[in-house]
Design a protein around this motif. Structure first.
Motif, PDB file in Angstrom:
ATOM      1  N   VAL A 172      36.893 -47.139  86.166  1.00 60.21           N
ATOM      2  CA  VAL A 172      37.767 -46.106  85.613  1.00 60.21           C
ATOM      3  C   VAL A 172      38.799 -46.770  84.711  1.00 60.21           C
ATOM      4  CG1 VAL A 172      39.388 -44.249  86.154  1.00 60.21           C
ATOM      5  CG2 VAL A 172      37.477 -44.746  87.711  1.00 60.21           C
ATOM      6  N   GLU A 173      38.878 -46.305  83.474  1.00 62.36           N
ATOM      7  CA  GLU A 173      39.866 -46.850  82.546  1.00 62.36           C
ATOM      8  C   GLU A 173      41.156 -46.059  82.657  1.00 62.36           C
ATOM      9  OE1 GLU A 173      40.388 -47.914  77.795  1.00 62.36           O
ATOM     10  OE2 GLU A 173      38.428 -47.381  78.596  1.00 62.36           O
ATOM     11  N   LEU A 174      42.252 -46.766  82.951  1.00 65.41           N
ATOM     12  CA  LEU A 174      43.537 -46.083  83.123  1.00 65.41           C
ATOM     13  C   LEU A 174      44.327 -46.003  81.829  1.00 65.41           C
ATOM     14  CD1 LEU A 174      44.777 -47.471  86.549  1.00 65.41           C
ATOM     15  CD2 LEU A 174      43.488 -45.389  86.069  1.00 65.41           C
ATOM     16  N   GLY A 175      43.992 -46.871  80.857  1.00 61.56           N
ATOM     17  CA  GLY A 175      44.683 -46.783  79.582  1.00 61.56           C
ATOM     18  C   GLY A 175      45.511 -48.009  79.274  1.00 61.56           C
ATOM     19  N   ALA A 176      46.386 -47.863  78.281  1.00 59.62           N
ATOM     20  CA  ALA A 176      47.176 -48.990  77.789  1.00 59.62           C
ATOM     21  C   ALA A 176      48.299 -49.336  78.751  1.00 59.62           C
ATOM     22  CB  ALA A 176      47.736 -48.662  76.416  1.00 59.62           C
ATOM     23  N   GLY A 183      46.811 -54.426  75.820  1.00 61.53           N
ATOM     24  CA  GLY A 183      46.458 -54.484  77.235  1.00 61.53           C
ATOM     25  C   GLY A 183      45.900 -53.165  77.723  1.00 61.53           C
ATOM     26  N   ARG A 184      44.882 -53.253  78.579  1.00 64.91           N
ATOM     27  CA  ARG A 184      44.300 -52.038  79.145  1.00 64.91           C
ATOM     28  C   ARG A 184      44.020 -52.259  80.618  1.00 64.91           C
ATOM     29  NH1 ARG A 184      43.693 -48.643  75.164  1.00 64.91           N
ATOM     30  NH2 ARG A 184      42.933 -47.013  76.503  1.00 64.91           N
ATOM     31  N   TRP A 185      44.295 -51.235  81.424  1.00 63.10           N
ATOM     32  CA  TRP A 185      44.052 -51.257  82.862  1.00 63.10           C
ATOM     33  C   TRP A 185      42.722 -50.596  83.192  1.00 63.10           C
ATOM     34  CZ3 TRP A 185      46.727 -53.899  86.265  1.00 63.10           C
ATOM     35  CH2 TRP A 185      48.089 -54.115  86.100  1.00 63.10           C
TER      36      TRP A 185
END
Lengths: 99, 31
Positions: B10-14, A30-32
Motif C-alpha cells: 500500500v502506497e501512503l504517499g509523499a 520520499g514516499r511511504w
C-alpha cells in the motif's frame, strides 16, 4: 523480469515487525509504503540473503500453507516492488575484471 | 497462528521533508 536474486534497493529504508513493514523510498521527496505481515516477512528473509523462492518457502512454512501459493503471491509482490524501484534485480554477483 | 493472506503493498504517499531526513538517519533494517 527474472524473479531471482532480488534484493532491497539502497535508497529504501525498511522497518519490519511481526505486524508488517514500513518502507521509505528516500528518492526525491520520499514516499511511504506499507507491507502486510506476509510480505514483510518475505522482505525480511530477502534481506537475510534468501532467494525470492527460498524466502517464499519460509513464509509458507511459517503460516503452514502450500509453497506454490506463496511463491505465486510473492512473485506478484516482487514485480510490484521492482516496478516502484524498491527491489532491484541482481543480474550477477561476480565483479567484472578490469585490467 | 494468524491466517495467511496474499501480501499487499500500500502506497501512503509523499513524506514531509523534515520527517524524511530524521527517519533516514534513524533507520538497521529489521531490528
Amino acid at each position: 523480469m527474472a524473479h531471482r536474486d532480488l534484493s532491497p534497493s539502497r535508497h529504501v529504508h525498511a522497518t519490519i515487525t511481526e505486524r508488517g513493514g514500513m518502507l521509505l523510498d528516500v528518492r526525491g521527496r520520499g514516499r511511504w509504503y506499507v507491507l502486510t505481515p506476509p510480505g514483510a516477512r518475505w522482505w525480511h528473509y530477502l534481506t537475510e540473503g534468501a532467494s525470492p523462492d527460498e524466502a517464499a518457502d519460509r513464509v509458507a512454512a511459517y503460516y503452514g500453507v502450500p509453497a506454490d501459493t506463496v511463491r505465486d503471491d510473492m512473485r506478484r509482490l516482487g514485480r510490484q516492488l521492482a516496478d516502484r524501484g524498491l527491489l532491484k534485480t541482481n543480474t550477477s554477483r561476480r565483479k567484472r575484471w578490469r585490467p | 497462528r494468524e491466517d495467511y493472506a496474499a501480501p499487499q503493498l500500500v502506497e501512503l504517499g509523499a513524506v514531509p521533508a523534515v520527517t524524511l531526513g530524521r527517519y533516514a538517519e534513524d533507520s538497521d533494517q529489521g531490528r
